[in-house]
Design a protein around this motif. Structure first.
Motif, PDB file in Angstrom:
ATOM      1  N   GLU A  23     -96.097  55.027 -41.477  1.00 49.58           N
ATOM      2  CA  GLU A  23     -95.765  55.195 -40.062  1.00 49.58           C
ATOM      3  C   GLU A  23     -96.957  54.863 -39.162  1.00 49.58           C
ATOM      4  N   GLY A  24     -98.146  55.261 -39.604  1.00 49.43           N
ATOM      5  CA  GLY A  24     -99.346  54.929 -38.859  1.00 49.43           C
ATOM      6  C   GLY A  24     -99.592  53.426 -38.827  1.00 49.43           C
ATOM      7  N   ALA A  25     -99.304  52.750 -39.947  1.00 51.11           N
ATOM      8  CA  ALA A  25     -99.485  51.298 -40.003  1.00 51.11           C
ATOM      9  C   ALA A  25     -98.548  50.595 -39.029  1.00 51.11           C
ATOM     10  N   VAL A  26     -97.303  51.075 -38.952  1.00 56.41           N
ATOM     11  CA  VAL A  26     -96.352  50.496 -37.994  1.00 56.41           C
ATOM     12  C   VAL A  26     -96.841  50.730 -36.567  1.00 56.41           C
ATOM     13  N   GLY A  27     -97.317  51.944 -36.309  1.00 60.61           N
ATOM     14  CA  GLY A  27     -97.897  52.234 -34.997  1.00 60.61           C
ATOM     15  C   GLY A  27     -99.080  51.341 -34.704  1.00 60.61           C
ATOM     16  N   GLY A  28     -99.862  51.028 -35.744  1.00 60.99           N
ATOM     17  CA  GLY A  28    -101.002  50.142 -35.569  1.00 60.99           C
ATOM     18  C   GLY A  28    -100.588  48.742 -35.127  1.00 60.99           C
ATOM     19  N   ILE A  29     -99.490  48.253 -35.675  1.00 57.00           N
ATOM     20  CA  ILE A  29     -98.983  46.934 -35.271  1.00 57.00           C
ATOM     21  C   ILE A  29     -98.584  46.957 -33.797  1.00 57.00           C
ATOM     22  N   LEU A  30     -97.921  48.025 -33.396  1.00 50.53           N
ATOM     23  CA  LEU A  30     -97.570  48.164 -31.969  1.00 50.53           C
ATOM     24  C   LEU A  30     -98.833  48.236 -31.111  1.00 50.53           C
ATOM     25  N   GLY A  31     -99.852  48.913 -31.624  1.00 51.42           N
ATOM     26  CA  GLY A  31    -101.115  49.003 -30.895  1.00 51.42           C
ATOM     27  C   GLY A  31    -101.808  47.663 -30.774  1.00 51.42           C
ATOM     28  N   GLY A  32    -101.726  46.848 -31.829  1.00 55.56           N
ATOM     29  CA  GLY A  32    -102.302  45.516 -31.764  1.00 55.56           C
ATOM     30  C   GLY A  32    -101.637  44.670 -30.697  1.00 55.56           C
ATOM     31  N   ILE A  33    -100.302  44.759 -30.637  1.00 54.37           N
ATOM     32  CA  ILE A  33     -99.557  44.025 -29.606  1.00 54.37           C
ATOM     33  C   ILE A  33     -99.934  44.540 -28.224  1.00 54.37           C
ATOM     34  N   PHE A  34    -100.004  45.860 -28.091  1.00 55.66           N
ATOM     35  CA  PHE A  34    -100.368  46.460 -26.810  1.00 55.66           C
ATOM     36  C   PHE A  34    -101.748  45.993 -26.354  1.00 55.66           C
ATOM     37  N   GLY A  35    -102.702  45.944 -27.280  1.00 54.82           N
ATOM     38  CA  GLY A  35    -104.052  45.515 -26.937  1.00 54.82           C
ATOM     39  C   GLY A  35    -104.084  44.092 -26.409  1.00 54.82           C
ATOM     40  N   VAL A  36    -103.317  43.210 -27.047  1.00 59.83           N
ATOM     41  CA  VAL A  36    -103.277  41.813 -26.606  1.00 59.83           C
ATOM     42  C   VAL A  36    -102.597  41.705 -25.241  1.00 59.83           C
ATOM     43  N   VAL A  37    -101.492  42.418 -25.069  1.00 66.90           N
ATOM     44  CA  VAL A  37    -100.773  42.385 -23.792  1.00 66.90           C
ATOM     45  C   VAL A  37    -101.648  42.922 -22.672  1.00 66.90           C
ATOM     46  N   LEU A  38    -102.354  44.027 -22.928  1.00 70.77           N
ATOM     47  CA  LEU A  38    -103.244  44.604 -21.919  1.00 70.77           C
ATOM     48  C   LEU A  38    -104.332  43.609 -21.520  1.00 70.77           C
ATOM     49  N   LEU A  39    -104.937  42.960 -22.510  1.00 65.68           N
ATOM     50  CA  LEU A  39    -105.969  41.967 -22.209  1.00 65.68           C
ATOM     51  C   LEU A  39    -105.379  40.810 -21.405  1.00 65.68           C
ATOM     52  N   ASN A  40    -104.181  40.392 -21.771  1.00 66.95           N
ATOM     53  CA  ASN A  40    -103.535  39.286 -21.060  1.00 66.95           C
ATOM     54  C   ASN A  40    -103.280  39.636 -19.603  1.00 66.95           C
ATOM     55  N   VAL A  41    -102.832  40.856 -19.336  1.00 69.57           N
ATOM     56  CA  VAL A  41    -102.561  41.290 -17.958  1.00 69.57           C
ATOM     57  C   VAL A  41    -103.851  41.291 -17.143  1.00 69.57           C
ATOM     58  N   ILE A  42    -104.923  41.838 -17.727  1.00 71.65           N
ATOM     59  CA  ILE A  42    -106.197  41.935 -17.012  1.00 71.65           C
ATOM     60  C   ILE A  42    -106.767  40.547 -16.724  1.00 71.65           C
ATOM     61  N   GLU A  65     -99.637  32.698 -23.833  1.00 71.92           N
ATOM     62  CA  GLU A  65     -98.184  32.604 -23.885  1.00 71.92           C
ATOM     63  C   GLU A  65     -97.620  33.818 -24.627  1.00 71.92           C
ATOM     64  N   PRO A  66     -96.387  34.238 -24.306  1.00 72.28           N
ATOM     65  CA  PRO A  66     -95.789  35.406 -24.982  1.00 72.28           C
ATOM     66  C   PRO A  66     -95.759  35.282 -26.502  1.00 72.28           C
ATOM     67  N   SER A  67     -95.453  34.091 -27.012  1.00 75.15           N
ATOM     68  CA  SER A  67     -95.405  33.913 -28.466  1.00 75.15           C
ATOM     69  C   SER A  67     -96.783  34.088 -29.088  1.00 75.15           C
ATOM     70  N   HIS A  68     -97.816  33.629 -28.384  1.00 72.18           N
ATOM     71  CA  HIS A  68     -99.178  33.789 -28.884  1.00 72.18           C
ATOM     72  C   HIS A  68     -99.597  35.260 -28.858  1.00 72.18           C
ATOM     73  N   MET A  69     -99.215  35.962 -27.812  1.00 75.58           N
ATOM     74  CA  MET A  69     -99.531  37.386 -27.740  1.00 75.58           C
ATOM     75  C   MET A  69     -98.902  38.142 -28.902  1.00 75.58           C
ATOM     76  N   LEU A  70     -97.647  37.845 -29.171  1.00 76.75           N
ATOM     77  CA  LEU A  70     -96.946  38.523 -30.261  1.00 76.75           C
ATOM     78  C   LEU A  70     -97.575  38.178 -31.606  1.00 76.75           C
ATOM     79  N   GLY A  71     -97.886  36.896 -31.799  1.00 77.21           N
ATOM     80  CA  GLY A  71     -98.488  36.477 -33.062  1.00 77.21           C
ATOM     81  C   GLY A  71     -99.846  37.089 -33.299  1.00 77.21           C
ATOM     82  N   PHE A  72    -100.709  37.042 -32.272  1.00 77.74           N
ATOM     83  CA  PHE A  72    -102.034  37.637 -32.409  1.00 77.74           C
ATOM     84  C   PHE A  72    -101.933  39.147 -32.623  1.00 77.74           C
ATOM     85  N   GLY A  73    -101.007  39.793 -31.907  1.00 79.47           N
ATOM     86  CA  GLY A  73    -100.879  41.243 -32.024  1.00 79.47           C
ATOM     87  C   GLY A  73    -100.434  41.677 -33.405  1.00 79.47           C
ATOM     88  N   ILE A  74     -99.388  41.041 -33.927  1.00 74.60           N
ATOM     89  CA  ILE A  74     -98.848  41.438 -35.235  1.00 74.60           C
ATOM     90  C   ILE A  74     -99.798  41.053 -36.362  1.00 74.60           C
TER      91      ILE A  74
END
Length: 285
Positions: free
Chosen positions: A187-206, A217-226
């Motif tokens: 469960e923590g590992a799954v949360g970690g994947i969500l956290g990776g995506i969140f980190g990339v999205v946050l950086l992209n917004v800033i 691009e959205p596809s790049h954010m998802l790929g880098f995050g996961i």
């Protein structure tokens, strides 16, 4: 937890100052110190009593890796040389390996002989680890966008680590790798994947707001995050395997609540090369 938070409160502004605002050489100096300290922590943890003789040359070589990368990359960018970035690092690596095995040959069969395990620890600490971590420097020196790209591995790793910690605390039931890291859960590992995506999205917004243009691009954010989060967690577990093998709780105590350089930047060490290589491929497409 209080110590971890306080380190973050001090450490994050410091990283922002060095990586984004200060000149590129400041990143080189920071990484040279981190690589040298990381090599010291590794050799103290796994090099054994006899391996301590290799500490000076291992730490010096590790610290010189980002220096060599900085010099060669700077020359290439200034068009002072047509040589690629790596020859200076290759020369350093060859010299380091040569010195290690000359020492091993001269002391073989004696009480001062260095076990092969200590030699391999020195090779990992003096070359492999600093080459991987120094990809942060190569990202910082990336033309035009380097001061933003350098934060991508950090956002992925720190986001993944943070979300994995809290997801594991709140929902963790199924052990992920109990013999390596008993507290980590699926469960923590799954949360970690969500956290990776969140980190990339946050950086992209800033960054998108700073440059007033889409950063990723959205596809790049998802790929880098996961993919980045998965690699981040593998990096974390990889350094945990080493600690388990040698009965070490933490590599050091430089960062209260986190441990040493290797304890805090284990995941970043794996993610930084992934980000650099992926961006290099995307840049050519």
């Amino acid at each position: 937890m209080f110590k971890r938070v306080m380190v973050a409160v001090v450490g994050i502004p410091f990283l922002l100052l060095v990586l984004a605002w200060a000149p590129e050489w400041a990143t080189m100096v920071l990484l040279a110190n981190m690589c040298g300290l990381g090599a010291y922590e590794l050799m103290r943890a796994v090099g054994g009593e006899k391996g301590k003789r290799l500490l000076p040359v291992t730490c010096l070589t590790a610290a010189l890796v980002p220096v060599c990368l900085y010099v060669m990359t700077g020359w290439a960018q200034a068009e002072l040389t047509a040589m690629p970035v790596l020859p200076l690092v290759q020369a350093l690596a060859m010299l380091f390996v040569f010195l290690l095995f000359v020492y091993a040959i001269l002391h073989y069969g004696k009480e001062s002989a260095i076990p092969f395990g200590s030699l391999t620890a020195a090779l990992f600490g003096g070359l492999v680890f600093p080459l991987m971590l120094s990809c942060l420097l190569l990202l910082r020196m990336w033309p035009y966008m380097g001061k933003y790209f350098v934060f991508l591995p950090l956002c992925i790793s720190f986001g993944s680590d943070t979300f994995a910690l809290f997801a594991g605390m709140l929902f963790g039931k199924h052990k992920l790798a109990p013999l390596v890291s008993p507290k980590k859960t699926v469960e923590g590992a799954v949360g970690g994947i969500l956290g990776g995506i969140f980190g990339v999205v946050l950086l992209n917004v800033i960054v998108s707001n700073l440059i007033r243009d889409p950063f990723m691009e959205p596809s790049h954010m998802l790929g880098f995050g996961i993919a980045g989060s998965i690699i981040s967690q593998i990096g974390d577990l990889s350094f945990s395997v080493i600690k388990r093998e040698f009965g070490v709780k933490d590599y050091g105590n430089l960062l209260p609540g986190h441990g040493g350089i290797l304890d805090r930047f284990d995941s970043v060490t794996f993610v930084a090369p992934f980000v650099y290589l992926t961006l290099s491929i995307l840049w050519r497409l």
